[in-house]
Design a protein around this motif. Structure first.
Motif, mmCIF file in Angstrom:
data_model
loop_
_atom_site.group_PDB
_atom_site.id
_atom_site.type_symbol
_atom_site.label_atom_id
_atom_site.label_comp_id
_atom_site.label_asym_id
_atom_site.label_seq_id
_atom_site.Cartn_x
_atom_site.Cartn_y
_atom_site.Cartn_z
ATOM 1 N N THR A 93 82.164 48.609 72.858
ATOM 2 C CA THR A 93 83.213 49.444 73.438
ATOM 3 C C THR A 93 83.004 50.886 72.987
ATOM 4 O OG1 THR A 93 84.851 49.328 71.658
ATOM 5 C CG2 THR A 93 84.871 47.537 73.261
ATOM 6 N N TRP A 134 85.493 57.143 76.246
ATOM 7 C CA TRP A 134 84.740 57.987 77.165
ATOM 8 C C TRP A 134 85.216 59.422 76.960
ATOM 9 C CZ3 TRP A 134 80.639 55.971 79.294
ATOM 10 C CH2 TRP A 134 79.912 56.758 80.190
ATOM 11 N N THR A 183 93.843 52.659 78.377
ATOM 12 C CA THR A 183 94.031 53.900 79.131
ATOM 13 C C THR A 183 94.985 54.845 78.418
ATOM 14 O OG1 THR A 183 95.848 52.942 80.404
ATOM 15 C CG2 THR A 183 93.642 52.741 81.357
ATOM 16 N N ARG A 241 89.163 53.820 76.991
ATOM 17 C CA ARG A 241 88.185 53.015 76.250
ATOM 18 C C ARG A 241 87.565 52.050 77.249
ATOM 19 N NH1 ARG A 241 86.946 52.250 71.296
ATOM 20 N NH2 ARG A 241 88.824 53.253 70.535
ATOM 21 N N VAL A 242 86.238 52.008 77.258
ATOM 22 C CA VAL A 242 85.536 51.084 78.147
ATOM 23 C C VAL A 242 84.750 50.078 77.308
ATOM 24 C CG1 VAL A 242 85.365 52.718 80.060
ATOM 25 C CG2 VAL A 242 83.503 52.588 78.404
ATOM 26 N N CYS A 246 80.727 48.667 83.354
ATOM 27 C CA CYS A 246 81.638 48.554 82.215
ATOM 28 C C CYS A 246 83.059 48.361 82.745
ATOM 29 C CB CYS A 246 81.530 49.764 81.282
ATOM 30 S SG CYS A 246 81.754 51.380 82.027
ATOM 31 N N ARG A 247 83.959 47.951 81.859
ATOM 32 C CA ARG A 247 85.345 47.672 82.239
ATOM 33 C C ARG A 247 86.284 48.554 81.430
ATOM 34 N NH1 ARG A 247 87.136 43.519 84.915
ATOM 35 N NH2 ARG A 247 85.285 42.272 84.466
ATOM 36 N N VAL A 248 87.327 49.044 82.075
ATOM 37 C CA VAL A 248 88.346 49.839 81.389
ATOM 38 C C VAL A 248 89.202 48.883 80.554
ATOM 39 C CG1 VAL A 248 90.319 51.387 81.666
ATOM 40 C CG2 VAL A 248 88.344 51.582 83.213
#
Length: 152
Positions: free
Chosen positions: A23, A26, A68, A98-99, A63-65
């Motif tokens: 993780t 970003w 937020t 954060r991804v 990638c996945r969020v």
């Protein structure tokens, strides 16, 4: 679920770095439109990871969020190149997400392939003068990108 494209220079932060770390924040986005896109992201959204400023550039993974609406901590750090003296902890100007790593593609989907398969109206990345590091991807376009990955 929404889809996004996140650009990073591989010598700064690559898909391999994300795979290793699992993780990341970003952080460091300093364009208001890109910031607004970050603020629009929702937990569970997927993002195509794009390597820019390399030869060839292209989509290298997914990638996945995970989280937020995080105040970007680099804006408060005077040692950071992303420090913003006009920002304060009680009134942050810059936000991030954060991804988490999902997948590294076996073969990059190059910018050349994207240009051959999509129009600039379909894919913001292809528009002349576009320099955004964060951009939305319509779900139908995302499905077609995922299909391209499967065919490679």
């Amino acid at each position: 679920m929404n889809y996004w494209l996140l650009k990073s220079e591989p010598d700064v932060f690559s898909i391999d770095d994300l795979k290793k770390q699992k993780t990341t924040l970003w952080d460091g986005v300093r364009n208001y439109q890109a910031r607004n896109f970050l603020m629009a992201m929702q937990v569970g959204d997927l993002a195509f990871f794009y390597h820019s400023s390399t030869e060839p550039p292209g989509i290298v993974g997914l990638c996945r969020v995970l989280e937020t609406h995080i105040a970007d901590p680099s804006q408060f750090d005077p040692q950071s190149p992303y420090f913003d003296p006009k920002s304060s902890e009680d009134k942050p100007r810059w936000w991030t997400v954060r991804v988490g790593f999902v997948e590294k593609y076996k073969q990059m989907i190059t910018l050349e392939v994207l240009r051959a398969k999509f129009s600039p109206d379909e894919l913001v990345l292809l528009r002349r003068g576009n320099r955004l590091s964060v951009m939305p991807i319509a779900s139908g376009v995302a499905d077609r990108i995922i299909a391209l990955k499967a065919s490679r």
